[in-house]
Design an enzyme around this catalytic site. Structure first.
Site, PDB file in Angstrom:
ATOM      1  N   HIS A  49     -13.299  27.127  -4.462  1.00  0.00           N
ATOM      2  CA  HIS A  49     -11.997  27.279  -5.135  1.00  0.00           C
ATOM      3  C   HIS A  49     -11.763  28.732  -5.538  1.00  0.00           C
ATOM      4  CE1 HIS A  49      -8.597  26.542  -7.696  1.00  0.00           C
ATOM      5  NE2 HIS A  49      -9.243  26.586  -8.830  1.00  0.00           N
TER       6      HIS A  49
ATOM      7  N   TRP B 290       0.839  -1.200   0.000  1.00  0.00           N
ATOM      8  CA  TRP B 290       0.000   0.000   0.000  1.00  0.00           C
ATOM      9  C   TRP B 290       0.866   1.240   0.000  1.00  0.00           C
ATOM     10  CZ3 TRP B 290      -3.176   0.302   5.273  1.00  0.00           C
ATOM     11  CH2 TRP B 290      -2.333   0.009   6.352  1.00  0.00           C
TER      12      TRP B 290
END
Ligand code: MN
Length: 257
Positions: free
Chosen positions: A79, A61
């Protein structure tokens, strides 16, 4: 048969096709480059946590390092300055992330002129042919730009004057912000044209759309596989709490004719 059972049968039979509009996300995925003194976001990188080794003998992982606005991604209202009192990415209702797709094809125009600007007249001509943009729809601007995605230099297409990529004009951004769409998607690195930093207002697609609670989608591909109308879009950003955007997987359901 129920509506969803009908859909499942059509998917199994291939009568409804799932088309992936997402660009593969890798360290070489092109990333927006703002000029100094502005700061830039990072490309994707993977940091191995374990890889079938001492740190994890049976498992592999990674930690991911990425910007919110890297690769195929969604722009949330927060944003932009005009949308800063609006929704962050986890606050966008799922109903706004799924809807009818309208595709306006300006690939020939963008090939002839990388600075091609979408104008309200193009949108009105599209509506004249296909009918009004449906409420809650996603308008996708097809430019063929995704063919350049293998090279950051060609994708950003910048020279001393700055980047040359297609996008909406100030008037088109205003027109779209007043339309019933949920969002606007492009093949390029951002929802604004490359030259839009010099527009008034600067970056009008961000300015007007995010300020009107409409969302942006970038770096789409496979738009040539969509009909002008009739497909359904599924946009899946991560629900990053307070996030201004997120890399997103984007699918279209298309009925085979
Ligand atoms: Mn963005």
């Amino acid at each position: 048969m129920s509506t969803l059972a009908t859909l499942q049968a059509a998917l199994a039979a291939g009568d409804v096709e799932v088309i992936d509009l997402t660009a593969p996300l890798s360290p070489s995925t092109p990333v927006l480059q703002l000029p100094a003194p502005f700061a830039n976001t990072i490309a994707l990188s993977l940091e191995a946590v374990s890889d079938f080794d001492e740190a994890g003998p049976a498992w592999s992982w990674n930690n991911i390092h990425t910007g919110e606005h890297t690769g195929t991604h969604l722009d949330a209202p927060v944003h932009w300055a005009t949308g800063r009192a609006g929704r962050s990415v986890e606050q966008i209702p799922p109903s706004r992330l799924l809807g009818p797709v309208a595709v306006i094809d300006k690939s020939a125009e963008a090939e002839a002129d990388p600075d091609f600007l979408l104008e309200p007249e193009h949108l009105q001509a599209w509506e004249g042919e296909h009918g009004p943009l449906p409420a809650g729809s996603w308008l996708l601007l097809r430019t063929g730009w995704s063919a350049r995605a293998g090279s950051q230099e060609s994708f950003l297409n910048a020279d001393e004057q700055g980047p040359h990529t297609p996008g909406p004009s100030v008037r088109a951004a205003t027109w779209l912000a007043n339309s019933p769409i949920s969002g606007f998607g492009v093949e390029t690195v951002g929802i604004d044209a490359g030259a839009a930093g010099g527009f008034e207002p600067a970056f009008p697609a961000h300015h007007f759309l995010l300020g009107a609670d409409k969302y942006g989608l970038t770096q789409l591909q496979n738009l040539h596989r969509l009909p002008a109308t009739g497909a359904v879009l599924i946009v899946s950003p991560l629900p990053i709490v307070g996030g201004t955007g997120s890399p997103a997987r984007v699918y279209a359901l298309v009925e085979r004719s």
